[in-house]
Design a protein around this motif. Structure first.
Motif, PDB file in Angstrom:
ATOM      1  N   ILE A  88      31.566  -3.480 -22.573  1.00  0.00           N
ATOM      2  CA  ILE A  88      32.359  -4.317 -21.461  1.00  0.00           C
ATOM      3  C   ILE A  88      31.623  -4.553 -20.347  1.00  0.00           C
ATOM      4  N   GLU A  89      31.060  -3.611 -19.536  1.00  0.00           N
ATOM      5  CA  GLU A  89      30.401  -3.545 -18.262  1.00  0.00           C
ATOM      6  C   GLU A  89      29.048  -2.595 -18.483  1.00  0.00           C
ATOM      7  N   PRO A  90      28.088  -3.270 -18.185  1.00  0.00           N
ATOM      8  CA  PRO A  90      26.767  -2.733 -18.251  1.00  0.00           C
ATOM      9  C   PRO A  90      26.669  -1.663 -17.096  1.00  0.00           C
ATOM     10  N   LYS A  91      25.975  -0.513 -17.654  1.00  0.00           N
ATOM     11  CA  LYS A  91      25.814   0.534 -16.506  1.00  0.00           C
ATOM     12  C   LYS A  91      24.651   1.401 -17.019  1.00  0.00           C
ATOM     13  N   GLY A  92      24.255   2.141 -16.140  1.00  0.00           N
ATOM     14  CA  GLY A  92      23.162   3.297 -16.353  1.00  0.00           C
ATOM     15  C   GLY A  92      21.859   2.504 -16.261  1.00  0.00           C
ATOM     16  N   LYS A 120      27.049  -0.894 -11.279  1.00  0.00           N
ATOM     17  CA  LYS A 120      26.770   0.376 -11.979  1.00  0.00           C
ATOM     18  C   LYS A 120      25.300   0.425 -12.698  1.00  0.00           C
ATOM     19  N   LEU A 121      24.829  -0.696 -12.858  1.00  0.00           N
ATOM     20  CA  LEU A 121      23.521  -0.890 -13.475  1.00  0.00           C
ATOM     21  C   LEU A 121      22.437  -0.254 -12.641  1.00  0.00           C
ATOM     22  N   LYS A 122      21.515   0.501 -13.244  1.00  0.00           N
ATOM     23  CA  LYS A 122      20.599   1.192 -12.431  1.00  0.00           C
ATOM     24  C   LYS A 122      19.106   0.868 -12.951  1.00  0.00           C
ATOM     25  N   PRO A 123      18.609  -0.419 -12.660  1.00  0.00           N
ATOM     26  CA  PRO A 123      17.273  -0.932 -13.212  1.00  0.00           C
ATOM     27  C   PRO A 123      15.913  -0.007 -12.736  1.00  0.00           C
ATOM     28  N   SER A 271      23.439  -4.415 -21.323  1.00  0.00           N
ATOM     29  CA  SER A 271      22.432  -4.771 -20.422  1.00  0.00           C
ATOM     30  C   SER A 271      21.260  -5.312 -20.820  1.00  0.00           C
ATOM     31  N   VAL A 272      20.577  -5.089 -21.636  1.00  0.00           N
ATOM     32  CA  VAL A 272      19.490  -5.599 -22.268  1.00  0.00           C
ATOM     33  C   VAL A 272      19.903  -7.088 -22.655  1.00  0.00           C
TER      34      VAL A 272
END
Length: 287
Positions: A88-92, A120-123, A271-272
């Protein structure tokens, strides 16, 4: 593994009030649930539940053991829910690698937009003109020019661009065939460019490199300083024109296909997926 399963089933037996009710809740047969409880008590060498035909009662040891088993179930359920929320929500963390030119102008604007949409996404971005081994460097997404020979990677063509042979105007007053050539390391010592016009006419430029650099930014800086001529992507050229000019304005070099690669055999992280889609859109609409 069987020990954790037995502990989980034990907690359900307590909470549901009977072996039969727990079996119904877990969609297991009554005999299977009963056997798990029996094995658990045998392995511990303790009686956890005193049972009659009408009721069950926890022993003092059973009650203390239940609270720990309940905690295990709660942690497992929370872990499951958090993992499912990734749909549902990309994160990490998301580690991306790309050549310097593509990282600066293509990837970073897309990543910046994703960070604003999904806090919350940490690229983690790795700029490198050399292709990295995705597994060795724990990379989630690689953007590359040309298709990879590695059959273990998922690959998708997301767009294309053309290189432009260019240099500063004052360097080209007397023609460019005798002007020094600045090469990227991947071009090698001897360069060959084949141009084509809209009418189908072709022209070949061949030269031995006078300077070789292993960094796109170094190559670009040398071209902009007037040290020589060289190729840069059209999307980069458009940003610095007319500081530099095309040497073959009426002809073009072949297309360079851009691919997105990832190491996930199935269930590619959201996320990808979102990053690939945004990169594809940017290549299609902006370049």
């Amino acid at each position: 593994m069987s020990r954790l399963k037995q502990m989980s089933i034990f907690a359900h037996i307590v909470e549901e009030g009977s072996v039969s009710a727990a079996a119904l809740k877990l969609d297991l047969s009554k005999s299977v649930v009963s056997q798990h409880l029996k094995n658990l008590e045998q392995d511990l060498g303790l009686t956890l539940i005193k049972r009659t035909t009408r009721r069950q009662t926890l022993t003092a040891t059973g009650e203390a053991f239940y609270h720990n088993c309940k905690e295990i179930n709660s942690i497992a359920n929370l872990a499951w829910e958090q993992a499912q929320n990734a749909h549902i929500e990309p994160k990490g963390r998301m580690r991306i690698t790309a050549p310097n030119a593509l990282m600066e102008i293509l990837v970073t604007p897309v990543v910046a937009d994703l960070m604003r949409q999904y806090p919350k996404l940490k690229p983690e971005l790795i700029s490198d003109d050399k292709p990295l081994n995705l597994m060795e460097h724990d990379v989630d997404l690689a953007i590359r020019v040309g298709r990879s020979k590695n059959s273990n990677l998922k690959q998708k063509r997301i767009g294309e661009f053309r290189d432009v042979l260019c240099g500063v105007p004052e360097l080209l007053a007397g023609g460019f065939y005798d002007v020094p050539y600045i090469a990227n390391h991947w071009q090698g010592k001897f360069v060959r460019h084949e141009f084509e016009s809209k009418s189908g006419e072709t022209k070949v430029y061949e030269k031995q490199a006078d300077c070789i650099t292993n960094s796109f930014h170094s190559c670009l800086a040398l071209i902009r300083s007037g040290a020589g001529i060289g190729i840069i992507p059209d999307f980069c050229f458009s940003q610095i024109e007319p500081e530099v000019v095309s040497l073959m304005p009426d002809m073009t070099l072949p297309e360079n296909p851009v691919y997105a690669l990832n190491p996930f055999s199935s269930n590619t992280p959201l996320s990808v997926q979102l990053c690939i889609k945004a990169l594809e859109q940017r290549l299609r609409n902006d370049f």
